[in-house]
Design an enzyme around this catalytic site. Structure first.
Site, PDB file in Angstrom:
ATOM      1  N   ASP A  15      -3.971   2.910  14.169  1.00  0.00           N
ATOM      2  CA  ASP A  15      -3.157   3.550  13.146  1.00  0.00           C
ATOM      3  C   ASP A  15      -3.700   4.948  12.914  1.00  0.00           C
ATOM      4  OD1 ASP A  15      -5.374   3.296  11.485  1.00  0.00           O
ATOM      5  OD2 ASP A  15      -4.452   1.850  10.130  1.00  0.00           O
ATOM      6  N   ARG A  68       0.846  -1.204   0.000  1.00  0.00           N
ATOM      7  CA  ARG A  68       0.000   0.000   0.000  1.00  0.00           C
ATOM      8  C   ARG A  68       0.874   1.244   0.000  1.00  0.00           C
ATOM      9  NH1 ARG A  68      -4.881   1.488   4.217  1.00  0.00           N
ATOM     10  NH2 ARG A  68      -3.249   1.227   5.798  1.00  0.00           N
TER      11      ARG A  68
END
Length: 533
Positions: free
Chosen positions: A447, A167
């Protein structure tokens, strides 16, 4: 500026760069980066301006809608290109940052795929990003190892490992350490290009390919941009057209109104969509933050069973399976609780229920954040999904409307919810500033997305002076009182020495400024915090 003498004068490094990682930033790689930046960065900046224009319309009271001018794409019959064999079964995917130990453990975890993350779980220090590229290159070459002297343990890859998916960072982010024509490099192009340049040949030899997760798309025109980037890169590097494959994260409220359009734009490359649930909640609040009466309850009360989240998840399944691509479910953020069997069992029960709901709805796979949850998620999907995927489950029985996707979740706003948002937000930013993008807090893996929810909720609640469950009004006075109380708790939790460090003091300042700002809302906290890295 410091410029390598063997490079074009158009490429330079920021003053704070000391390690150029010449094994990654080769002349060939830098020339490729320059070609991509020259061709695509202006378009990227235009797309970001388009986001600002769309937000201005939302602020005037409009809502996302299914685009009228693309109705034919939604209603006509077409399919995406075939899915490679090693991406057809993705029942359990593990995600995490690109540090060396994590890469090895994730690939060895027993999950079907590993999403190596340069974005929300990676603090984009120059060293993190470049060492991350080296770690992935070593993993692809199967030479990666890691020695932990404290445990006297060496970590190496097993014979059978997960399929690797990368990603890159989102379109809104720059790589400030690399300048091309005195302009900061697009972080999306930087991460994407370096992995492809260094690994495409070895990946092919390994019987796999260059696979990516594309984050935070807000409009199908951004998918068109990515498609053009990929097509150009394949031609530039002499790769067969359609070899690069992508899965798109549906983590913005606007993207859920354009699922068919996004798939169509990437139809030669796309193999799936993923329900990025935490960023989706953040986007839902952020995009509609200025609508009168639009207030979202405590984060803990907004789950995948909330009507707007359930609608979005099912719509992703329906549109994916109509176009013969995979629909991957969301993240189980829980992590094992080692010293409390009762609480650990409760956490596992939540994960099991979440995964059972996903597989029974028709999802083809799911996400976990910790290797300890792979086995549980695998058991759930093995029990309810005997086939490699569920693309045969078309979900023609559902009809998701615009109102379904926008339904405001019911619930309450509590002092506990306020305190948790302050606590998690500050702890996360402090850790991010220290170089750690994936942080275990209160038995959850946090996160950037969950920190974004925390600060955006507080901004919205404070602006609207919401009424709490106990009938108090959240005004500036009450917020300041709760904020100061929480700072004392954080100080006790980490100790005075750590609390007084630059990272924690900067985190406190950044977080409070983001929450109490009466001026322009900051789109992403990471753009504010990036200047401190």
């Amino acid at each position: 500026m410091e410029t390598q003498t063997n490079l074009s004068q158009k490429i330079s490094f920021a003053k704070e760069v000391r390690n150029y990682h010449p094994e990654i930033l080769t002349d060939g790689a830098l020339t490729f980066l320059e070609a991509l930046q020259d061709r695509f960065n202006d378009r990227r900046l235009t797309l970001l301006k388009n986001r600002e224009c769309q937000q201005q319309l939302f602020d005037l009271g409009t809502y996302p809608t299914f685009p009228e001018n693309t109705k034919e794409i939604r209603n006509s019959e077409w399919s995406a290109a075939p899915i490679p064999a090693d991406l057809q079964d993705r029942r359990v995917e593990i995600t995490g940052p690109v540090d060396r130990k994590m890469v090895i453990n994730a690939l060895n975890s027993g999950a079907k795929t590993f999403m190596a993350d340069f974005e929300d779980s990676n603090a984009p220090l120059w060293e993190n990003c470049l060492q991350g590229q080296k770690n992935l290159k070593d993993a692809v070459n199967k030479t990666i190892s890691f020695y932990n002297p404290k445990r006297d343990k060496t970590y190496q890859l097993k014979e059978r490992i997960a399929t690797l998916i990368v990603r890159p960072r989102g379109l809104h982010l720059n790589e400030k350490h690399l300048l091309i024509k005195e302009q900061e490099m697009s972080a999306s192009l930087f991460d994407f290009a370096l992995y492809l340049f260094h690994n495409n040949e070895q990946l092919k030899e390994n019987g796999t390919g260059a696979y990516y997760y594309l984050p935070k798309l807000e409009h199908f025109t951004e998918a068109i941009w990515w498609n053009d980037v990929i097509d150009f890169s394949e031609e530039y590097l002499g790769i067969d057209h359609g070899s690069v494959k992508v899965t798109v994260l549906v983590e913005t409220i606007t993207a859920s109104f354009q699922l068919d359009e996004i798939i169509y734009a990437l139809k030669d490359h796309i193999v799936g969509l993923n329900c990025g649930r935490w960023d989706y909640i953040f986007s839902y609040i952020k995009k509609l933050r200025n609508h009168k009466g639009f207030v979202v309850p405590d984060r803990a009360q907004v789950t995948m069973t909330s009507p707007f989240m359930d609608a979005y998840s099912k719509l992703v399944i329906q549109r994916c399976h109509k176009r013969n691509i995979l629909a991957i479910g969301g993240m189980a953020a829980q992590i094992p609780i080692k010293d409390d069997e009762e609480r650990n069992a409760a956490a596992y029960a939540k994960v099991k229920a979440d995964k059972e709901r996903e597989v029974k709805n028709g999802h083809d796979g799911t996400w976990v954040a910790h290797p300890g949850l792979v086995k549980l998620a695998m058991q759930v999907f093995d029990t309810h999904m005997p086939t490699a995927n569920q693309m045969h489950v078309k979900r023609n029985d559902i009809n998701i409307s615009e109102d379904d996707l926008l339904a405001i979740p019911k619930g309450t706003i509590t002092q506990k919810g306020i305190q948790e948002n302050i606590n998690v937000g500050i702890h996360y930013i402090a850790n991010w500033l220290s170089g750690n993008g994936a942080v275990a807090l209160y038995n959850l893996m946090e996160d950037a997305a969950t920190a974004e929810i925390s600060r955006t909720q507080l901004w919205q609640w404070l602006k609207n002076e919401v009424t709490l469950e106990d009938k108090r009004i959240l005004d500036q006075t009450l917020f300041n009182q709760l904020f100061e109380n929480e700072l004392r708790i954080i100080k006790d939790q980490v100790g005075e020495q750590l609390y007084n460090t630059e990272n924690y003091q900067n985190a406190i300042s950044i977080f409070k400024k983001l929450v109490v700002s009466e001026e322009e809302f900051e789109e992403f906290l990471t753009t504010s915090a990036y200047q401190y890295l």
